[in-house]
Design an enzyme around this catalytic site. Structure first.
Site, short mmCIF file in Angstrom:
data_model
loop_
_atom_site.label_atom_id
_atom_site.label_comp_id
_atom_site.label_asym_id
_atom_site.label_seq_id
_atom_site.Cartn_x
_atom_site.Cartn_y
_atom_site.Cartn_z
N ARG A 65 0.80 -1.22 0.00
CA ARG A 65 0.00 0.00 0.00
C ARG A 65 0.83 1.28 0.00
NH1 ARG A 65 -3.03 -4.00 1.70
NH2 ARG A 65 -1.13 -4.56 2.77
N THR A 66 1.82 1.35 0.89
CA THR A 66 2.56 2.61 0.99
C THR A 66 3.28 2.92 -0.32
OG1 THR A 66 2.82 2.19 3.35
CG2 THR A 66 4.20 3.92 2.41
N LYS A 88 25.49 -4.24 -3.66
CA LYS A 88 26.94 -4.16 -3.86
C LYS A 88 27.62 -3.54 -2.65
CE LYS A 88 26.33 -3.28 -8.81
NZ LYS A 88 26.43 -2.22 -9.82
N ARG A 111 11.56 3.87 2.94
CA ARG A 111 11.23 2.90 3.99
C ARG A 111 12.48 2.11 4.29
NH1 ARG A 111 6.04 -0.95 4.28
NH2 ARG A 111 5.20 1.03 4.99
N HIS A 166 5.72 6.02 11.29
CA HIS A 166 5.16 5.90 9.94
C HIS A 166 4.21 7.11 9.79
CE1 HIS A 166 3.76 4.30 6.28
NE2 HIS A 166 3.46 3.07 6.62
C1 NCD Z 1 2.16 -1.08 8.10
C2 NCD Z 1 3.66 -0.89 8.15
O1 NCD Z 1 4.36 -1.19 7.19
O2 NCD Z 1 4.10 -0.43 9.18
N1 NCD Z 1 1.62 -1.22 6.84
C3 NCD Z 1 1.39 -0.11 6.06
O3 NCD Z 1 2.25 0.70 5.81
N2 NCD Z 1 0.13 0.05 5.64
C4 NCD Z 1 1.67 -2.09 9.06
C5 NCD Z 1 2.21 -3.49 9.02
O4 NCD Z 1 3.09 -3.83 8.25
O5 NCD Z 1 1.70 -4.29 9.80
#
Ligand code: NCD
Length: 327
Positions: A76-77, A105, A126, A154
């Site tokens: 999703r993100t 590398k 991320r 997040h």
């Molecule tokens: C979450 C995350 O990656 O922290 N997911 C997200 O970004 N929608 C929650 C999770 O991974 O459980």
């Protein structure tokens, strides 16, 4: 092209518009936000939703480039950031599998960031380590957006979570909001709990002892004058909550998998449990779910998690436009 505004610089006077405090800024933590920032982003997000529903896309960010750098899995993100950028007319350099990049590398995060900021106008990052986005921001002249730094924060998820509460229930003040599941490792909870401190809310935290909210987050919430109620069972709060925010037990964060096994199936929201909840409450989840919400619950109009997920794109459209000064 937007070059970053110094993180320590006060917003006033630097923004091209009166209320946009996001222009040229890194988005690293929810601690950066004031209520007026949220009102601004949510207003723009509503406009973005209207645009998408009416015509699908706009050319507001035509020619702008987003680098999507993901050192951890994401559905999703990463795709909502990509979709957001493309619906605004911009384009995306996707590095969703760092395996295929020079990271394999042995390239360091600062060098990878220096590379991407040379090509793109902003970088969404991320990373498995807490504070990675802060480090990236130090090396980048372009804005960095934290899309999850290990068990840290997040922030863009918290924005879309709050936007969803506002859209679904019409307000945030006065609500009883419970977060359940993995409160220790769940970065979405850490960001949301902090962000909710800007509102007059009652918060409950439901988890087994080994997955309690980290002391640091709990202390921050308490310091901001919010009573913290902790319990082990969703049954204790189900009848009084306006928002039940359920989370996945973060298997990848456990060093001892037997400990994970002992808590993995502790909570499951069922239609039976939902029958005890208020008729107007909402059930949220950042997703992915791995057993915390039974599929039968999806048909309940109070199940808001798919609408929540869709809102992510509108909120990220608003954020991208704001950071690049086009909102
Ligand atoms: C979450 C995350 O990656 O922290 N997911 C997200 O970004 N929608 C929650 C999770 O991974 O459980």
């Amino acid at each position: 092209m937007v070059t970053k505004v110094n993180g320590s610089t006060k917003r006033v006077g630097l923004s091209p518009t009166m209320h946009n405090g996001f222009y040229g800024r890194d988005i690293l933590s929810v601690k950066q936000f004031a209520r007026e920032d949220l009102d601004y982003i949510f207003g723009v997000a509503e406009e973005m939703e209207a645009i998408v529903r009416r015509v699908g896309a706009t050319d507001l960010l035509k020619g702008s480039i987003l680098a999507n750098l993901f050192y951890e899995p994401s559905t999703r993100t990463s795709s909502s950031f990509a979709a957001a950028m493309q619906r605004l007319g911009g384009s995306v350099i996707p590095i969703n599998e760092v395996r295929y990049s020079s990271v394999t590398k042995g390239e360091s995060l600062p060098d990878t960031i220096r590379t991407l900021e040379a090509y793109a106008d902003l970088v969404v990052l991320r990373h498995p380590e807490v504070g990675a986005s802060q480090i990236a921001a130090r090396y980048s002249r372009k804005p960095i957006i934290n899309a999850g730094d290990g068990v840290g924060e997040h922030p863009t998820q918290a924005l879309l979570d709050l936007f969803t509460i506002q859209q679904e229930l019409g307000r945030v003040d006065g609500l009883h909001i419970a977060m359940a599941g993995d409160l220790k490792y769940g970065r979405t909870v850490h960001s949301l709990a902090r962000l909710l401190c800007l509102y007059d809310v009652e918060m409950s935290f439901v988890s087994p002892d080994i997955l309690r909210l980290p002391e640091e987050v709990r202390d921050e919430v308490i310091a901001l004058g919010k009573p913290v109620r902790e319990t082990h069972a969703i049954e204790d709060i189900i009848e009084t909550v306006d928002v039940l925010y359920v989370t996945r037990v973060q298997k990848e964060r456990f060093s001892d998998l037997t400990q994970y096994e002992s808590v993995r199936n502790l909570y499951e929201v069922t239609t039976d449990l939902m029958s005890r909840a208020k008729p107007k409450m909402i059930l949220m989840h950042p997703l992915p779910r791995v057993g915390e919400i039974h599929y039968d619950v999806d048909a309940d109009p109070r199940a808001a998690y798919f609408r929540q997920m869709e809102n992510g794109m509108y909120v990220r459209m608003a954020l991208l436009a704001a950071v690049l000064g086009k909102a």
